[in-house]
Design a protein around this motif. Structure first.
Motif, PDB file in Angstrom:
ATOM      1  N   TYR A 278       0.804  -1.208   0.000  1.00 48.30           N
ATOM      2  CA  TYR A 278       0.000   0.000   0.000  1.00 48.30           C
ATOM      3  C   TYR A 278       0.846   1.271   0.000  1.00 48.30           C
ATOM      4  CZ  TYR A 278      -4.215  -2.757   0.879  1.00 48.30           C
ATOM      5  OH  TYR A 278      -5.255  -3.641   0.757  1.00 48.30           O
ATOM      6  N   TYR A 279       2.134   1.152   0.366  1.00 48.58           N
ATOM      7  CA  TYR A 279       2.982   2.347   0.384  1.00 48.58           C
ATOM      8  C   TYR A 279       3.234   2.880  -1.019  1.00 48.58           C
ATOM      9  CZ  TYR A 279       5.917  -1.851   0.500  1.00 48.58           C
ATOM     10  OH  TYR A 279       6.417  -3.110   0.322  1.00 48.58           O
ATOM     11  N   PHE A 280       3.092   2.024  -2.051  1.00 50.37           N
ATOM     12  CA  PHE A 280       3.289   2.510  -3.421  1.00 50.37           C
ATOM     13  C   PHE A 280       2.215   3.540  -3.796  1.00 50.37           C
ATOM     14  CE2 PHE A 280       5.310  -1.759  -3.661  1.00 50.37           C
ATOM     15  CZ  PHE A 280       6.587  -1.353  -4.025  1.00 50.37           C
ATOM     16  N   GLU A 281       0.959   3.273  -3.435  1.00 50.64           N
ATOM     17  CA  GLU A 281      -0.103   4.215  -3.773  1.00 50.64           C
ATOM     18  C   GLU A 281      -0.002   5.481  -2.934  1.00 50.64           C
ATOM     19  OE1 GLU A 281      -3.826   2.238  -3.154  1.00 50.64           O
ATOM     20  OE2 GLU A 281      -3.545   2.006  -0.987  1.00 50.64           O
ATOM     21  N   ALA A 282       0.368   5.336  -1.657  1.00 53.59           N
ATOM     22  CA  ALA A 282       0.517   6.514  -0.803  1.00 53.59           C
ATOM     23  C   ALA A 282       1.648   7.410  -1.305  1.00 53.59           C
ATOM     24  CB  ALA A 282       0.781   6.093   0.641  1.00 53.59           C
ATOM     25  N   SER A 283       2.760   6.781  -1.679  1.00 50.92           N
ATOM     26  CA  SER A 283       3.891   7.546  -2.210  1.00 50.92           C
ATOM     27  C   SER A 283       3.509   8.241  -3.510  1.00 50.92           C
ATOM     28  CB  SER A 283       5.077   6.609  -2.437  1.00 50.92           C
ATOM     29  OG  SER A 283       6.175   7.305  -2.974  1.00 50.92           O
ATOM     30  N   HIS A 284       2.726   7.543  -4.339  1.00 48.69           N
ATOM     31  CA  HIS A 284       2.312   8.120  -5.622  1.00 48.69           C
ATOM     32  C   HIS A 284       1.422   9.346  -5.413  1.00 48.69           C
ATOM     33  CE1 HIS A 284       1.166   8.390  -9.804  1.00 48.69           C
ATOM     34  NE2 HIS A 284      -0.110   8.247  -9.490  1.00 48.69           N
ATOM     35  N   VAL A 285       0.513   9.280  -4.448  1.00 49.43           N
ATOM     36  CA  VAL A 285      -0.350  10.428  -4.163  1.00 49.43           C
ATOM     37  C   VAL A 285       0.498  11.643  -3.795  1.00 49.43           C
ATOM     38  CG1 VAL A 285      -2.032  11.378  -2.531  1.00 49.43           C
ATOM     39  CG2 VAL A 285      -2.383   9.102  -3.497  1.00 49.43           C
ATOM     40  N   MET A 286       1.496  11.446  -2.943  1.00 47.74           N
ATOM     41  CA  MET A 286       2.329  12.580  -2.534  1.00 47.74           C
ATOM     42  C   MET A 286       3.170  13.112  -3.695  1.00 47.74           C
ATOM     43  SD  MET A 286       3.360  11.589   1.412  1.00 47.74           S
ATOM     44  CE  MET A 286       3.956   9.927   1.083  1.00 47.74           C
ATOM     45  N   GLU A 287       3.609  12.242  -4.589  1.00 49.59           N
ATOM     46  CA  GLU A 287       4.317  12.684  -5.791  1.00 49.59           C
ATOM     47  C   GLU A 287       3.401  13.546  -6.663  1.00 49.59           C
ATOM     48  OE1 GLU A 287       5.639   9.164  -7.709  1.00 49.59           O
ATOM     49  OE2 GLU A 287       7.138   8.683  -6.177  1.00 49.59           O
ATOM     50  N   CYS A 288       2.150  13.137  -6.780  1.00 48.89           N
ATOM     51  CA  CYS A 288       1.185  13.920  -7.567  1.00 48.89           C
ATOM     52  C   CYS A 288       0.962  15.296  -6.947  1.00 48.89           C
ATOM     53  CB  CYS A 288      -0.144  13.168  -7.669  1.00 48.89           C
ATOM     54  SG  CYS A 288      -0.119  11.713  -8.743  1.00 48.89           S
ATOM     55  N   LEU A 289       0.838  15.341  -5.631  1.00 41.87           N
ATOM     56  CA  LEU A 289       0.638  16.623  -4.945  1.00 41.87           C
ATOM     57  C   LEU A 289       1.867  17.514  -5.073  1.00 41.87           C
ATOM     58  CD1 LEU A 289      -1.263  15.494  -1.722  1.00 41.87           C
ATOM     59  CD2 LEU A 289      -2.213  16.468  -3.815  1.00 41.87           C
ATOM     60  N   ASP A 290       3.055  16.906  -5.052  1.00 42.88           N
ATOM     61  CA  ASP A 290       4.281  17.695  -5.264  1.00 42.88           C
ATOM     62  C   ASP A 290       4.242  18.425  -6.604  1.00 42.88           C
ATOM     63  OD1 ASP A 290       5.428  16.959  -2.864  1.00 42.88           O
ATOM     64  OD2 ASP A 290       6.625  15.327  -3.712  1.00 42.88           O
ATOM     65  N   LYS A 291       3.597  17.797  -7.599  1.00 45.02           N
ATOM     66  CA  LYS A 291       3.539  18.364  -8.946  1.00 45.02           C
ATOM     67  C   LYS A 291       2.297  19.221  -9.181  1.00 45.02           C
ATOM     68  CE  LYS A 291       6.148  14.435 -10.804  1.00 45.02           C
ATOM     69  NZ  LYS A 291       6.118  13.232 -11.672  1.00 45.02           N
ATOM     70  N   GLY A 292       1.458  19.338  -8.166  1.00 46.59           N
ATOM     71  CA  GLY A 292       0.266  20.171  -8.297  1.00 46.59           C
ATOM     72  C   GLY A 292      -0.881  19.518  -9.038  1.00 46.59           C
ATOM     73  N   TYR A 293      -0.851  18.188  -9.176  1.00 43.88           N
ATOM     74  CA  TYR A 293      -1.918  17.484  -9.892  1.00 43.88           C
ATOM     75  C   TYR A 293      -3.176  17.378  -9.026  1.00 43.88           C
ATOM     76  CZ  TYR A 293       1.813  15.737 -13.013  1.00 43.88           C
ATOM     77  OH  TYR A 293       2.867  15.626 -13.888  1.00 43.88           O
ATOM     78  N   ILE A 294      -4.332  17.314  -9.679  1.00 41.67           N
ATOM     79  CA  ILE A 294      -5.567  17.023  -8.953  1.00 41.67           C
ATOM     80  C   ILE A 294      -6.094  15.628  -9.296  1.00 41.67           C
ATOM     81  CG2 ILE A 294      -6.193  19.462  -8.746  1.00 41.67           C
ATOM     82  CD1 ILE A 294      -8.417  18.905 -10.842  1.00 41.67           C
ATOM     83  N   GLU A 295      -5.365  14.893 -10.128  1.00 42.40           N
ATOM     84  CA  GLU A 295      -5.650  13.480 -10.332  1.00 42.40           C
ATOM     85  C   GLU A 295      -4.371  12.786 -10.779  1.00 42.40           C
ATOM     86  OE1 GLU A 295      -7.805  11.867 -13.821  1.00 42.40           O
ATOM     87  OE2 GLU A 295      -8.136  13.957 -14.390  1.00 42.40           O
ATOM     88  N   SER A 296      -4.346  11.483 -10.625  1.00 42.76           N
ATOM     89  CA  SER A 296      -3.172  10.697 -10.988  1.00 42.76           C
ATOM     90  C   SER A 296      -3.116  10.498 -12.501  1.00 42.76           C
ATOM     91  CB  SER A 296      -3.225   9.332 -10.309  1.00 42.76           C
ATOM     92  OG  SER A 296      -2.331   8.418 -10.913  1.00 42.76           O
TER      93      SER A 296
END
Length: 326
Positions: A278-296
Motif C-alpha cells: 500500500y505504500y506505493f499508492e501513498a507515495s504516488h499520491v504525494m508525488e502527484c501533490l508535489d507536482k500540483g496534480y488534482i488526479e493521478s
C-alpha cells in the motif's frame, strides 16, 4: 528534501490498519489523525499506529486545517458521502475501492474534485506494485506477441452471515464490489473495455452476489474469464495468454512471475517491498501533490469511471441492486 504531508484516516477498520502499517514506512508521510464514529476506537487506532490525533467525528477531523490528505476506508456505501465531504474541505482524497456504489456517484465525486480543484484518486494499490507494472511492460513490448486472453480469480471462503458487510446490500455487500473488482480491474488494465459482457451469479439469502463468473468478449477473438466469490478458497492467480506464451502472477506479494514459452519456464522476481504494497499508492499520491496534480496520470479518474460503469453493467446483468443508491 521531500515535502511532508499530514495524513488522516477516515474509518478505522482492518483495511485502514493494513494501510497505516505501510504508511508509517514513508519518510514524507506524517501520521497525523485518525477518525471513527467511535472515539475509543479512534484512540486505540491512533495509539497502535502512532497517529498524533484521534477524532470521534469525521467532520471534526476534516475541519482540522493541518490535514493534507484523507484516506477513506469506510464501507463502500459511504465512499461517496465521505469523499464529497472531504473534497469540500479542500482535503486531497485517496478513496478505497470500490470508488463508490455506482457510476452516478463516481461522476459527482469527479465533478466535485474539479470544482474544488482538489486531488482525488481511487486506492488501487495493485496498479502500482512492481510485479503488475512488469506485466504491463511485457504486454506493451509484445515480446510474447499480442495478448489474447486473461484469466483472473479472487475467491475465499466466508460463511454466510446476514450481518456481515460482505453480504449486506445496504453496505454495498457482495463479491463483485468487494473482491470481484480486482479481476475486472486486471482485465480492463490489460485488454481494455469489452465489447460484450456475460455474467452468471450464485446469490446469497440476502440477495447479494455470493459467487460470480464473468466473461469479457472483445473483437479479434480476445477474451477475459473472471471469477470471484465467498464460497470457496482458491489459489487466486492471474494468467495472461499471449501468442507465444503465458505469464502468471499471484495475488500474494513478492511471488515470482512465471513466464511459460516453448523454451520452458522462466521465473522473474520483482521487489514488491516488505509490507502489504500500500505504500506505493501513498507515495504516488504525494508525488502527484508535489507536482500540483488534482488526479493521478496513472490511476486516472476516467479509468475509475470506466471501471464503475463496467461494474454497473455486470450488476444489471445479474440483477443486484443496492438500496438507497441505485
Amino acid at each position: 528534501m521531500l515535502k511532508k504531508y499530514n495524513w488522516a484516516i477516515l474509518g478505522c477498520g482492518w483495511i485502514a490498519e493494513i494501510f497505516a502499517s505501510d504508511l508509517r514506512t514513508l519518510d514524507n508521510a506524517v501520521l497525523y489523525a485518525a477518525a471513527s464514529r467511535n472515539i475509543d476506537k479512534a484512540k486505540r487506532f491512533a495509539k497502535d499506529f502512532g497517529f498524533q490525533k484521534a477524532f470521534g467525528s469525521y467532520e471534526e477531523m476534516l475541519q482540522d486545517e493541518n490535514v493534507d490528505i484523507v484516506y477513506i476506508a469506510s464501507p463502500h456505501s459511504f465512499h461517496y458521502k465521505h469523499t464529497i465531504m472531504s473534497l469540500k474541505y479542500k482535503k486531497a482524497v485517496m478513496c478505497e475501492k470500490a470508488f463508490a456504489i455506482n457510476s452516478k456517484e463516481v461522476k459527482k465525486m469527479i465533478k466535485t474534485s474539479k470544482q474544488e480543484h482538489t486531488f482525488l484518486m481511487e486506492a488501487f494499490w495493485t496498479r502500482l506494485v512492481p510485479t503488475f507494472q512488469r506485466v504491463l511492460s511485457i504486454i506493451e513490448s509484445k515480446e510474447l506477441g499480442d495478448l489474447k486472453m486473461v484469466q483472473s480469480d479472487f475467491m475465499f471462503h466466508a460463511p454466510f452471515d446476514e450481518r456481515s458487510r460482505l453480504y449486506d446490500l445496504n453496505l454495498g455487500g457482495g463479491a463483485l464490489l468487494d473482491i470481484g473488482i480486482y479481476p475486472v480491474f486486471t482485465a480492463l488494465q490489460t485488454l481494455g473495455n469489452p465489447e460484450n459482457i456475460v455474467a452468471n451469479v450464485i446469490k446469497s439469502p440476502t440477495g447479494s452476489d455470493q459467487h460470480i463468473d464473468i466473461i469479457f468478449e472483445y473483437n479479434e477473438d480476445r477474451r477475459a474469464y473472471l471469477r470471484a466469490g465467498f464460497m470457496n478458497d482458491a489459489p487466486n492467480f492471474s494468467i495472461f495468454h499471449f501468442e507465444k506464451g503465458t505469464v502468471q502472477i499471484s495475488r500474494e506479494m513478492n511471488c515470482p512471475i512465471l513466464i511459460k514459452t516453448e523454451e520452458g519456464i522462466q521465473e522473474l522476481k520483482e521487489d514488491d517491498g516488505a509490507g502489504f504494497g500500500y505504500y506505493f499508492e501513498a507515495s504516488h499520491v504525494m508525488e502527484c501533490l508535489d507536482k500540483g496534480y488534482i488526479e493521478s496520470p496513472i490511476l486516472t479518474n476516467q479509468f475509475s469511471l470506466n471501471l464503475i460503469q463496467t461494474l454497473d453493467e455486470i450488476r444489471e446483468k445479474i440483477n443486484v441492486v443496492y438500496p438507497n443508491h441505485d
